[in-house]
Design a protein around this motif. Structure first.
Motif, PDB file in Angstrom:
ATOM      1  N   GLY A   1       2.090  40.763  -1.941  1.00 29.48           N
ATOM      2  CA  GLY A   1       0.941  40.778  -1.044  1.00 29.48           C
ATOM      3  C   GLY A   1       0.867  39.581  -0.121  1.00 29.48           C
ATOM      4  N   ASN A   2       1.804  38.662  -0.244  1.00 28.41           N
ATOM      5  CA  ASN A   2       1.837  37.494   0.633  1.00 28.41           C
ATOM      6  C   ASN A   2       2.616  37.840   1.898  1.00 28.41           C
ATOM      7  N   VAL A   3       1.952  38.512   2.806  1.00 27.21           N
ATOM      8  CA  VAL A   3       2.591  38.982   4.035  1.00 27.21           C
ATOM      9  C   VAL A   3       2.341  37.969   5.144  1.00 27.21           C
ATOM     10  N   GLU A   4       3.407  37.371   5.620  1.00 29.68           N
ATOM     11  CA  GLU A   4       3.290  36.348   6.654  1.00 29.68           C
ATOM     12  C   GLU A   4       4.218  36.674   7.819  1.00 29.68           C
ATOM     13  N   GLY A   5       3.961  36.044   8.956  1.00 25.94           N
ATOM     14  CA  GLY A   5       4.829  36.223  10.115  1.00 25.94           C
ATOM     15  C   GLY A   5       4.515  37.498  10.867  1.00 25.94           C
ATOM     16  N   LYS A   6       5.392  37.812  11.801  1.00 26.07           N
ATOM     17  CA  LYS A   6       5.195  38.974  12.656  1.00 26.07           C
ATOM     18  C   LYS A   6       5.711  40.240  11.973  1.00 26.07           C
TER      19      LYS A   6
ATOM     20  N   GLU B   1      -1.686  42.458  20.466  1.00 25.62           N
ATOM     21  CA  GLU B   1      -2.396  41.238  20.869  1.00 25.62           C
ATOM     22  C   GLU B   1      -2.267  40.143  19.817  1.00 25.62           C
ATOM     23  N   ALA B   2      -2.167  40.550  18.544  1.00 22.62           N
ATOM     24  CA  ALA B   2      -2.023  39.580  17.456  1.00 22.62           C
ATOM     25  C   ALA B   2      -0.576  39.107  17.290  1.00 22.62           C
ATOM     26  N   GLY B   3       0.315  39.605  18.144  1.00 20.73           N
ATOM     27  CA  GLY B   3       1.697  39.139  18.122  1.00 20.73           C
ATOM     28  C   GLY B   3       2.665  40.016  17.364  1.00 20.73           C
ATOM     29  N   HIS B   4       2.195  41.162  16.874  1.00 22.53           N
ATOM     30  CA  HIS B   4       3.063  42.059  16.128  1.00 22.53           C
ATOM     31  C   HIS B   4       3.759  43.033  17.086  1.00 22.53           C
TER      32      HIS B   4
ATOM     33  N   THR C   1      15.691  51.920  11.474  1.00 17.03           N
ATOM     34  CA  THR C   1      14.833  51.233  12.446  1.00 17.03           C
ATOM     35  C   THR C   1      15.097  49.734  12.474  1.00 17.03           C
ATOM     36  N   ALA C   2      15.779  49.198  11.475  1.00 10.93           N
ATOM     37  CA  ALA C   2      16.121  47.769  11.472  1.00 10.93           C
ATOM     38  C   ALA C   2      16.963  47.395  12.692  1.00 10.93           C
ATOM     39  N   ALA C   3      17.704  48.351  13.223  1.00 13.00           N
ATOM     40  CA  ALA C   3      18.584  48.078  14.357  1.00 13.00           C
ATOM     41  C   ALA C   3      17.834  47.914  15.669  1.00 13.00           C
ATOM     42  N   ILE C   4      16.552  48.326  15.713  1.00 17.87           N
ATOM     43  CA  ILE C   4      15.820  48.279  16.984  1.00 17.87           C
ATOM     44  C   ILE C   4      14.562  47.417  16.925  1.00 17.87           C
ATOM     45  N   THR C   5      14.287  46.755  15.802  1.00 18.23           N
ATOM     46  CA  THR C   5      13.109  45.900  15.704  1.00 18.23           C
ATOM     47  C   THR C   5      13.467  44.454  16.017  1.00 18.23           C
ATOM     48  N   ARG C   6      12.489  43.699  16.501  1.00 19.47           N
ATOM     49  CA  ARG C   6      12.721  42.284  16.804  1.00 19.47           C
ATOM     50  C   ARG C   6      12.962  41.473  15.543  1.00 19.47           C
ATOM     51  N   THR C   7      12.374  41.921  14.439  1.00 20.04           N
ATOM     52  CA  THR C   7      12.511  41.169  13.194  1.00 20.04           C
ATOM     53  C   THR C   7      13.856  41.384  12.526  1.00 20.04           C
ATOM     54  N   GLY C   8      14.543  42.465  12.901  1.00 21.10           N
ATOM     55  CA  GLY C   8      15.786  42.809  12.225  1.00 21.10           C
ATOM     56  C   GLY C   8      15.562  43.488  10.891  1.00 21.10           C
ATOM     57  N   ARG C   9      14.302  43.723  10.563  1.00 22.09           N
ATOM     58  CA  ARG C   9      13.935  44.461   9.355  1.00 22.09           C
ATOM     59  C   ARG C   9      13.537  45.877   9.738  1.00 22.09           C
ATOM     60  N   PRO C  10      13.618  46.801   8.798  1.00 19.41           N
ATOM     61  CA  PRO C  10      13.035  48.113   9.067  1.00 19.41           C
ATOM     62  C   PRO C  10      11.536  47.975   9.315  1.00 19.41           C
TER      63      PRO C  10
END
Length: 552
Positions: A315-320, A351-354, A436-445
């Motif tokens: 539950g410790n979700v941090e970052g974008k 707007e929140a950066g996500h 979807t990991a291939a198209i996200t800025r985070t590199g994660r799905p």
């Protein structure tokens, strides 16, 4: 008058008779006279202290009850009073056991006087959908034929003496149980209606449905007659009432929370399992009760529960974060208020950066068709037998599924074939999500999907024609949390005259939208994550809610 009508009337009258006379509303207004009974309308019947208590979040109720600011008795009485008012105005209760609740609260206060709070839910009133068995309380599940029986069986040794596993667990944690809430007979409807209590209305807009099948929970909590309650979900039955009533609701993956000993329809159909989960006015309330239940190791009481304690680190979700957005499933489009809610949500998160990307998954129609097949395994035998006990008629809402009578049952080969189909669908969807990991800025799905939970803000009576926005989650067994977004605004959410319906069903759904009638109704979205991501999705729901609050 037919025998079933007499039995239903007697049961209906007994619910009202369980309400103290001083809490009876002298005259119940018609819908045309009072559309919204929340807020100021229901507050007129309550004391300032009762208003303060009943409009406090579950987390803060615990703080006040466990530190002596409020006694368990005054908290219980306040919610009993407001629940009684809510029922008279919306038809949301099947069972009332206020006197037992007050006795339990007195016992908790006696413990507290010895500096011994019972547990993490000490003094918290918790409402239960009428699938839970509670000692000395009947379970009808909306069937007239179940009155005076144990799940339709007369003279059964478990009748009124048996409790579902979660009931005992909630008691051991310090919760106060006081009501059981209304369901549609069969449980298989997005509207709550049965021949005992009639139709359960949406407290925010009584022209509309409170949802189903946990519709009594939605209406009760929406009217603040409960701070948190438990429903079940096999096709959207937690999420639909949560969304229709402006609440947060959690649909966990099967096996995370205990279901042992509860009444059900189609019991033994294990391809798509019904799950139990909470509804509350805040995500914090959901987290409180789930974390508390997992603290007492429910896998020791229910063989179907996975040994998975509460994982704080998840539950410790941090970052974008990256969200996928599903604007339509290609089968039925969204009415204007729901389209606006989806766009508001993604705008707030950006707007929140996500990051938000389009979600173009494998066919949802295929997913939902496979889900529908699971509910046809017995050809309707289970629910038809329940109706036959009293010869009561089916509601119109249920007739669309079971009104043709007994249908051919699936044999073992057909069930196995559908199970293989389901497994293949799950794999296909998993592979898409991973890619979807291939198209996200985070590199994660993608972290979560923003998705409507229905094409409308709430259904009009007899108007719930399409369930595809919720049932796909059930077949894939994903974790989902409902987040309230906004309210219908007739000056903004006008009829879209340019919309071209996809087919006759879509045309019917779009035609049911009336800005004047819908004005003020809650509008929500659901956030969907992968299996067993309850901690993470509750955290993401809080992030989303905060982003919406801060949005320009």
């Amino acid at each position: 008058m037919a025998i079933w009508q007499t039995l239903a009337a007697q049961k209906r009258d007994s619910i009202i008779a369980a309400i103290p006379q001083e809490w009876i509303i002298p005259s119940i207004p018609k819908v045309e006279e009072v559309k919204d009974i929340t807020g100021g309308y229901i507050q007129q019947f309550l004391s300032p202290k009762e208003i303060e208590i009943t409009e406090t979040d579950a987390v803060d109720i615990i703080k006040n009850a466990s530190t002596g600011v409020w006694s368990a008795v005054e908290v219980a009485k306040a919610f009993c009073h407001r629940a009684a008012l809510a029922h008279q105005l919306t038809n949301c209760l099947h069972e009332i056991f206020f006197e037992a609740a007050i006795r339990d609260a007195e016992a908790l206060d006696a413990l507290y006087s010895q500096q011994k709070p019972l547990g993490p839910l000490h003094g918290l009133p918790v409402s239960l959908k009428d699938q839970f068995h509670v000692k000395d309380v009947e379970t009808t599940m909306g069937y007239v034929g179940w009155i005076g029986t144990h799940e339709g069986q007369k003279n059964h040794p478990k009748h009124r003496v048996y409790e579902s596993e979660m009931v005992g667990e909630l008691r051991s944690l310090g919760a106060i149980l006081y009501v059981k809430t209304a369901v549609p007979h069969t449980l298989m409807s997005g509207e709550t209606v049965n021949n005992i209590i009639g139709y359960t209305l949406n407290p925010k807009n009584r022209y509309l449905s409170s949802g189903g099948s946990s519709g009594g929970e939605g209406a009760l909590i929406g009217a603040r007659g409960s701070p948190v309650g438990f429903g079940t979900d096999i096709g959207g039955s937690i999420r639909i009432p949560a969304g229709f009533n402006g609440l947060f609701g959690l649909r966990p993956s099967a096996g995370r929370l205990p279901y042992e000993g509860m009444a059900n329809s189609m019991d033994g159909q294990n391809t798509v399992l019904s799950v139990v989960g909470p509804l509350a006015p805040s995500a914090g309330g959901l987290k409180l009760v789930v974390k508390s239940l997992l603290s007492i190791k429910p896998w020791l009481d229910d063989p179907m529960v996975v040994k998975m304690p509460w994982r704080e680190e998840e539950g410790n979700v941090e970052g974008k974060l990256t969200f996928g957005v599903l604007r339509t499933d290609g089968v039925v489009g969204l009415q204007p208020p729901v389209r606006r809610a989806v766009e508001m949500t993604l705008k707030a998160l950006v707007e929140a950066g996500h990051e938000v990307i389009d979600w173009n998954p494998p066919s949802h129609k295929n997913v939902n068709d496979a889900c529908l097949q699971t509910w046809r395994y017995d050809g309707g035998a289970d629910v038809l037998a329940a109706f036959a006990l009293s010869s009561e008629p089916m509601s119109t809402q249920v007739q669309q599924a079971y009104g043709r009578g007994q249908q051919p049952q699936f044999d073992a080969t057909a069930i196995a074939a559908n199970n293989v189909r389901v497994r293949n669908i799950k794999k296909e969807y998993m592979d898409y999500w991973n890619r979807t990991a291939a198209i996200t800025r985070t590199g994660r799905p993608v972290d979560a999907i923003i998705c409507p939970l229905a094409p409308f803000a709430a259904a009009r009576p007899e108007g719930y024609k399409y369930y595809g926005y919720t049932t796909w989650v059930n077949l894939l067994d994903y974790t989902s949390v409902v987040v309230p977004v906004t309210n219908v605004d007739k000056s903004v959410d006008k009829v879209d005259d340019m919309y071209v319906p996809l087919d006759g069903l879509d045309k019917e759904v779009q035609a049911s939208y009336d800005p004047e009638l819908y004005d003020g109704a809650h509008v929500s979205v659901q956030l969907v994550g992968r299996r067993f991501q309850e901690e993470r999705m509750l955290a993401i729901a809080e992030i989303t809610a905060m982003s919406l609050k801060s949005s320009k």
